[in-house]
Write a protein that holds these residues in place. Sequence first.
Motif, PDB file in Angstrom:
ATOM      1  N   ARG B  26       0.828  -1.213   0.000  1.00  0.00           N
ATOM      2  CA  ARG B  26       0.000   0.000   0.000  1.00  0.00           C
ATOM      3  C   ARG B  26       0.857   1.255   0.000  1.00  0.00           C
ATOM      4  O   ARG B  26       0.481   2.250  -0.610  1.00  0.00           O
ATOM      5  N   ALA B  27       2.000   1.202   0.644  1.00  0.00           N
ATOM      6  CA  ALA B  27       2.890   2.363   0.652  1.00  0.00           C
ATOM      7  C   ALA B  27       3.324   2.716  -0.769  1.00  0.00           C
ATOM      8  O   ALA B  27       3.598   3.862  -1.086  1.00  0.00           O
ATOM      9  N   GLU B  28       3.383   1.722  -1.628  1.00  0.00           N
ATOM     10  CA  GLU B  28       3.804   1.953  -3.015  1.00  0.00           C
ATOM     11  C   GLU B  28       2.605   2.090  -3.947  1.00  0.00           C
ATOM     12  O   GLU B  28       2.775   2.145  -5.166  1.00  0.00           O
ATOM     13  N   ASN B  29       1.424   2.118  -3.416  1.00  0.00           N
ATOM     14  CA  ASN B  29       0.197   2.156  -4.231  1.00  0.00           C
ATOM     15  C   ASN B  29       0.158   1.033  -5.244  1.00  0.00           C
ATOM     16  O   ASN B  29      -0.276   1.218  -6.384  1.00  0.00           O
ATOM     17  N   LEU B  30       0.666  -0.124  -4.861  1.00  0.00           N
ATOM     18  CA  LEU B  30       0.776  -1.213  -5.826  1.00  0.00           C
ATOM     19  C   LEU B  30      -0.436  -2.124  -5.830  1.00  0.00           C
ATOM     20  O   LEU B  30      -0.753  -2.732  -6.837  1.00  0.00           O
ATOM     21  N   ALA B  31      -1.088  -2.237  -4.701  1.00  0.00           N
ATOM     22  CA  ALA B  31      -2.232  -3.149  -4.692  1.00  0.00           C
ATOM     23  C   ALA B  31      -3.204  -2.764  -3.586  1.00  0.00           C
ATOM     24  O   ALA B  31      -2.868  -2.808  -2.417  1.00  0.00           O
ATOM     25  N   ASN B  32      -4.366  -2.385  -3.988  1.00  0.00           N
ATOM     26  CA  ASN B  32      -5.406  -2.125  -2.989  1.00  0.00           C
ATOM     27  C   ASN B  32      -6.344  -3.307  -2.877  1.00  0.00           C
ATOM     28  O   ASN B  32      -7.150  -3.376  -1.980  1.00  0.00           O
ATOM     29  N   ARG B  33      -6.227  -4.205  -3.857  1.00  0.00           N
ATOM     30  CA  ARG B  33      -7.158  -5.342  -3.864  1.00  0.00           C
ATOM     31  C   ARG B  33      -6.404  -6.635  -3.545  1.00  0.00           C
ATOM     32  O   ARG B  33      -6.022  -7.383  -4.427  1.00  0.00           O
ATOM     33  N   VAL B  34      -6.162  -6.798  -2.261  1.00  0.00           N
ATOM     34  CA  VAL B  34      -5.441  -7.984  -1.789  1.00  0.00           C
ATOM     35  C   VAL B  34      -6.410  -8.821  -0.974  1.00  0.00           C
ATOM     36  O   VAL B  34      -7.098  -8.304  -0.099  1.00  0.00           O
ATOM     37  N   PHE B  35      -6.475 -10.101  -1.276  1.00  0.00           N
ATOM     38  CA  PHE B  35      -7.298 -11.001  -0.457  1.00  0.00           C
ATOM     39  C   PHE B  35      -6.352 -11.877   0.360  1.00  0.00           C
ATOM     40  O   PHE B  35      -5.358 -12.366  -0.160  1.00  0.00           O
ATOM     41  N   ILE B  36      -6.699 -12.046   1.624  1.00  0.00           N
ATOM     42  CA  ILE B  36      -5.816 -12.825   2.497  1.00  0.00           C
ATOM     43  C   ILE B  36      -6.430 -14.172   2.834  1.00  0.00           C
ATOM     44  O   ILE B  36      -7.585 -14.246   3.265  1.00  0.00           O
ATOM     45  N   ALA B  37      -5.665 -15.220   2.603  1.00  0.00           N
ATOM     46  CA  ALA B  37      -6.062 -16.563   3.047  1.00  0.00           C
ATOM     47  C   ALA B  37      -5.044 -16.977   4.108  1.00  0.00           C
ATOM     48  O   ALA B  37      -3.841 -16.806   3.907  1.00  0.00           O
ATOM     49  N   ARG B  38      -5.532 -17.490   5.226  1.00  0.00           N
ATOM     50  CA  ARG B  38      -4.633 -17.756   6.353  1.00  0.00           C
ATOM     51  C   ARG B  38      -4.162 -19.204   6.437  1.00  0.00           C
ATOM     52  O   ARG B  38      -3.409 -19.578   7.320  1.00  0.00           O
ATOM     53  N   ASP B  39      -4.609 -20.016   5.520  1.00  0.00           N
ATOM     54  CA  ASP B  39      -4.062 -21.379   5.433  1.00  0.00           C
ATOM     55  C   ASP B  39      -4.281 -21.900   4.013  1.00  0.00           C
ATOM     56  O   ASP B  39      -4.973 -21.270   3.202  1.00  0.00           O
ATOM     57  N   PRO B  62      -6.594 -14.021  -9.746  1.00  0.00           N
ATOM     58  CA  PRO B  62      -5.715 -12.941  -9.272  1.00  0.00           C
ATOM     59  C   PRO B  62      -4.518 -12.814 -10.209  1.00  0.00           C
ATOM     60  O   PRO B  62      -4.157 -13.761 -10.904  1.00  0.00           O
ATOM     61  N   LYS B  63      -3.891 -11.623 -10.221  1.00  0.00           N
ATOM     62  CA  LYS B  63      -2.701 -11.447 -11.070  1.00  0.00           C
ATOM     63  C   LYS B  63      -1.498 -12.151 -10.468  1.00  0.00           C
ATOM     64  O   LYS B  63      -0.509 -12.400 -11.138  1.00  0.00           O
ATOM     65  N   LEU B  64      -1.580 -12.424  -9.165  1.00  0.00           N
ATOM     66  CA  LEU B  64      -0.440 -13.027  -8.482  1.00  0.00           C
ATOM     67  C   LEU B  64      -0.906 -13.718  -7.207  1.00  0.00           C
ATOM     68  O   LEU B  64      -1.782 -13.209  -6.505  1.00  0.00           O
ATOM     69  N   VAL B  65      -0.312 -14.865  -6.937  1.00  0.00           N
ATOM     70  CA  VAL B  65      -0.517 -15.522  -5.645  1.00  0.00           C
ATOM     71  C   VAL B  65       0.823 -15.488  -4.903  1.00  0.00           C
ATOM     72  O   VAL B  65       1.833 -15.965  -5.420  1.00  0.00           O
ATOM     73  N   LEU B  66       0.815 -14.865  -3.731  1.00  0.00           N
ATOM     74  CA  LEU B  66       2.009 -14.871  -2.873  1.00  0.00           C
ATOM     75  C   LEU B  66       1.779 -15.933  -1.820  1.00  0.00           C
ATOM     76  O   LEU B  66       0.893 -15.804  -0.980  1.00  0.00           O
ATOM     77  N   LEU B  67       2.569 -16.986  -1.884  1.00  0.00           N
ATOM     78  CA  LEU B  67       2.258 -18.196  -1.128  1.00  0.00           C
ATOM     79  C   LEU B  67       3.360 -18.543  -0.134  1.00  0.00           C
ATOM     80  O   LEU B  67       4.522 -18.694  -0.518  1.00  0.00           O
ATOM     81  N   ASP B  68       2.970 -18.669   1.118  1.00  0.00           N
ATOM     82  CA  ASP B  68       3.906 -19.138   2.145  1.00  0.00           C
ATOM     83  C   ASP B  68       4.021 -20.657   2.017  1.00  0.00           C
ATOM     84  O   ASP B  68       3.144 -21.314   1.433  1.00  0.00           O
ATOM     85  N   LEU B  69       5.073 -21.212   2.568  1.00  0.00           N
ATOM     86  CA  LEU B  69       5.279 -22.649   2.418  1.00  0.00           C
ATOM     87  C   LEU B  69       4.692 -23.436   3.587  1.00  0.00           C
ATOM     88  O   LEU B  69       3.906 -24.370   3.398  1.00  0.00           O
ATOM     89  N   LYS B  70       5.066 -23.025   4.767  1.00  0.00           N
ATOM     90  CA  LYS B  70       4.636 -23.797   5.949  1.00  0.00           C
ATOM     91  C   LYS B  70       3.376 -23.178   6.540  1.00  0.00           C
ATOM     92  O   LYS B  70       3.416 -22.077   7.089  1.00  0.00           O
ATOM     93  N   MET B  71       2.277 -23.912   6.394  1.00  0.00           N
ATOM     94  CA  MET B  71       0.983 -23.395   6.857  1.00  0.00           C
ATOM     95  C   MET B  71       0.141 -24.525   7.424  1.00  0.00           C
ATOM     96  O   MET B  71       0.345 -25.688   7.076  1.00  0.00           O
ATOM     97  N   PRO B  72      -0.837 -24.171   8.258  1.00  0.00           N
ATOM     98  CA  PRO B  72      -1.712 -25.219   8.789  1.00  0.00           C
ATOM     99  C   PRO B  72      -2.651 -25.784   7.720  1.00  0.00           C
ATOM    100  O   PRO B  72      -2.847 -25.161   6.674  1.00  0.00           O
ATOM    101  N   LYS B  73      -3.233 -26.914   8.024  1.00  0.00           N
ATOM    102  CA  LYS B  73      -4.221 -27.626   7.184  1.00  0.00           C
ATOM    103  C   LYS B  73      -3.608 -28.163   5.878  1.00  0.00           C
ATOM    104  O   LYS B  73      -3.425 -29.349   5.728  1.00  0.00           O
ATOM    105  N   VAL B  74      -3.337 -27.270   4.947  1.00  0.00           N
ATOM    106  CA  VAL B  74      -2.717 -27.689   3.681  1.00  0.00           C
ATOM    107  C   VAL B  74      -1.485 -26.812   3.484  1.00  0.00           C
ATOM    108  O   VAL B  74      -1.594 -25.580   3.554  1.00  0.00           O
ATOM    109  N   ASP B  75      -0.316 -27.400   3.245  1.00  0.00           N
ATOM    110  CA  ASP B  75       0.879 -26.552   3.125  1.00  0.00           C
ATOM    111  C   ASP B  75       1.013 -25.960   1.721  1.00  0.00           C
ATOM    112  O   ASP B  75       0.282 -26.311   0.792  1.00  0.00           O
ATOM    113  N   GLY B  76       1.963 -25.003   1.608  1.00  0.00           N
ATOM    114  CA  GLY B  76       2.115 -24.263   0.362  1.00  0.00           C
ATOM    115  C   GLY B  76       2.475 -25.135  -0.829  1.00  0.00           C
ATOM    116  O   GLY B  76       2.024 -24.904  -1.948  1.00  0.00           O
ATOM    117  N   MET B  77       3.275 -26.163  -0.598  1.00  0.00           N
ATOM    118  CA  MET B  77       3.696 -27.025  -1.708  1.00  0.00           C
ATOM    119  C   MET B  77       2.486 -27.773  -2.286  1.00  0.00           C
ATOM    120  O   MET B  77       2.387 -27.966  -3.497  1.00  0.00           O
TER     121      MET B  77
END
Lengths: 149, 158
Positions: B26-39, B62-77
Amino acid sequence: MNSVRHLLIVDDNPADIGLACEALKQCAPSCQINSVEDGVEALAFLNRRGNYSSALPADLVILDLNLPKRGGLAVLAAMKASPDLRCIPVIIFSTSQLSQDVKRSYELGANCYVCKPGNLVEYFAAMKSIEQFWFGLASLPPRGEQTKQ
Amino acid sequence: MNSNEVEILLVDDSQDDIDLTLHALRAENLANRVFIARDGEEALDFLFCKGPHAERSFEKPPKLVLLDLKMPKVDGMEVLKQVKNDPRTRTIPVVLMTSSREERDMVSGYNLGVNSYLQKPVDFDQFRKMVKLIGLYWLVTNQPPLTATAAGTAKQAQ
């Protein structure tokens, strides 16, 4: 992490290769750049066959789409089907903005798609952006993975 | 926010990393439309338009998925594997952003078709710079798979 990055540029326009080298010389002086001008040469280089038997493995490939002998999409498909080359990130760098070219590239496993700008300032900016992201930020697969039989 | 208009799907179970990422974008005005998934499970629901996201359309990824690797329920891989194995989602750019220093994770990621793999820096300023560069590269320099022409076609199909 490898300190000197090896980049392969595949483009049939020598002027474009010259521009890319010039731009990268400014922002990534330690980057080692090789270039080939058609798809057959590209796969020979990557697989280190024929004249390229002593070529160093590439860390990153910048690939044009419209190439003689074998087009960019065919090169991309061959790379992503090869266990030895699959991991190497491929940036499609093409003047085409056709949605079917972009979509097909991603379907075949392109890592990203950058439209080749028509003017010099934007061309240099695109190269700088590619260099900053892929050589400054991304973790690239170790070369051993590409040479492992 | 309409979940069909999401530019970035951010998948991370760390609230600190989510806050930092949103702040930097947001500081860079790059994305105002971000959806957050917590797992990973929520990410798969979003990407495969099911469960609470059944109203979403595959035609508006989405134009991009930023994906963490280690997460609960189902992991990033596993998320990555499912996304890249399905023709409906294969073209969505996925960037793995992880604190893992394991080389085998990176190699597995690239073998499964990840678009790029990044290691999260521990330093706050470095993290912010990284997110800024990710945003600039994937939302400005990169051409996403769904262009204006394709978006028009998708709109007609609805």
